[in-house]
Design a protein around this motif. Structure first.
Motif, PDB file in Angstrom:
ATOM      1  N   ASN A  92       0.830  -1.209   0.000  1.00  0.00           N
ATOM      2  CA  ASN A  92       0.000   0.000   0.000  1.00  0.00           C
ATOM      3  C   ASN A  92       0.870   1.267   0.000  1.00  0.00           C
ATOM      4  O   ASN A  92       0.517   2.287  -0.568  1.00  0.00           O
ATOM      5  N   ASP A 129      -5.934   4.702   5.696  1.00  0.00           N
ATOM      6  CA  ASP A 129      -5.321   3.459   5.218  1.00  0.00           C
ATOM      7  C   ASP A 129      -5.778   2.266   6.055  1.00  0.00           C
ATOM      8  O   ASP A 129      -6.134   1.218   5.525  1.00  0.00           O
ATOM      9  N   HIS A 148      -4.167   4.249  -4.925  1.00  0.00           N
ATOM     10  CA  HIS A 148      -5.179   4.262  -3.864  1.00  0.00           C
ATOM     11  C   HIS A 148      -5.444   5.664  -3.318  1.00  0.00           C
ATOM     12  O   HIS A 148      -6.452   5.893  -2.655  1.00  0.00           O
ATOM     13  N   HIS A 188      -7.704   8.220   0.197  1.00  0.00           N
ATOM     14  CA  HIS A 188      -7.359   9.511   0.800  1.00  0.00           C
ATOM     15  C   HIS A 188      -8.146  10.667   0.191  1.00  0.00           C
ATOM     16  O   HIS A 188      -7.667  11.809   0.158  1.00  0.00           O
TER      17      HIS A 188
HETATM   18 FE   LIG Z   1      -2.451   5.450   1.837  1.00  0.00          FE
END
Ligand SMILES: [Fe+2]
Length: 337
Positions: free
Chosen positions: A156, A287, A162, A167
């Motif tokens: 990640n 996350d 992502h 986010h």
């Molecule tokens: Fe992240």
């Protein structure tokens, strides 16, 4: 990959407890499924033993420290940092202490943490140049228990795709889902990855990034240190450097202790530790929310074709290839659940 089933993973260093947590006595930690006790000897150096007394198996972490030795809380048997039994208080003074040893592990202090290797280290503890650079201050940011596997957290870290989704509440923009590319150069201990990423810059981030512009850029010069450490060195156009170091320390197959240390080339009065924690706290919780929903058994052998991939997954795929190679080099193969 299930971390406790791949024995070669015992031959790496992992950050465990903050050194200052040992000031008032021994503390337990579980590393790769192994219960260990950490304590400071008479010189203030950390020591790691298996968390079991060899008399009646009580956990040594329930005991205390006497002159740099650890004392079992059950009957007072005492061990030194090498695990050697040095005192049995029930015996008369003239009776020799029986020869017995509690199993010990490598333990070193670095970056404010106790690092432990359960086997024989294949690589040194990651070298962080900012530690010795007077332009930087080192800050202790987070030390959290996550219900996710170490490889999930590591990949990640190098997954630019992502940001737009996970986010979207901080620096990501859901209307810009096309990720920036990483230039990846493999190294003996992992890889080095560069990228320039445009990011949203909400008012809360102004003192983090050094600008009040609504958008800014991060020049990222990141390292992956096999198996589960990374640095994310972010430089903003203001010249501010925000260098995050993480150890995704494997507790067992399903959980990690996520340790985050931050180096900044500014001063407390420029941006306080409290502000830096508040900003990065929101991000790592974004996350965590998604990573804790993933299957901890992240597949290293991609020929099993269990997970699908896309081009921006390349850093994570290199990690998988390197880990698979590591297993093979040490006579192992991935042991699925
Ligand atoms: Fe992240």
């Amino acid at each position: 990959m299930l971390t406790t089933r791949q024995k070669v993973l015992r031959n790496f260093w992992y950050a465990t407890l903050a050194l200052d947590k040992l000031a008032d006595g021994p503390k337990p930690f579980r590393l790769l499924g192994e219960d260990i006790v950490l304590f400071l000897d008479a010189d203030g150096r950390p020591a790691a033993l298996v968390d079991r007394c060899c008399h009646r198996t009580a956990k040594l972490s329930k005991g205390w420290i006497k002159g740099g030795n650890i004392v079992c809380g059950y009957h007072g048997w005492e061990y030194d940092r090498t695990g050697k039994l040095v005192n049995v208080p029930q015996f008369p003074f003239e009776q020799p202490v029986p020869v017995a040893n509690a199993k010990t592990f490598h333990a070193e202090a670095r970056y404010g943490y106790v690092w432990v290797c359960l086997g024989e280290p294949l690589l040194p503890i990651p070298e962080l140049p900012q530690e010795h650079d007077p332009a930087f201050r080192r800050l202790h940011q987070f030390d959290d228990y996550w219900r996710c596997s170490a490889l999930r957290m590591m990949e990640n870290s190098f997954d630019n795709a992502h940001f737009a989704f996970v986010h979207k509440g901080t620096f990501g923009d859901i209307n810009q889902p096309k990720p920036e590319r990483y230039e990846v150069v493999e190294t003996a201990d992992g890889f080095y990855a560069e990228s320039v990423v445009p990011v949203k810059n909400p008012p809360m981030a102004a003192r983090i990034t050094g600008t009040t512009e609504p958008w800014t850029k991060r020049k990222m010069k990141n390292h992956w240190f096999m198996p589960f450490c990374r640095t994310m060195d972010m430089e903003y156009p203001s010249g501010l450097r925000h260098v995050i170091f993480n150890s995704a320390t494997p507790i067992d197959d399903n959980s990690i202790q996520l340790i985050q240390i931050l180096f900044r080339n500014d001063r407390e009065e420029d941006c306080s530790l409290e502000e830096l924690r508040a900003w990065d706290r929101v991000i790592i919780e974004e996350d965590r929310e998604i990573l804790e929903s993933t299957d901890p058994d992240a597949i290293v052998d991609m020929s099993r074709k269990i997970e699908m991939h896309m081009p921006s997954d390349r850093p994570g795929m290199i990690m998988r290839d390197r880990l698979k190679k590591l297993l093979i080099e040490h006579g192992e193969s991935e042991i699925p659940r």
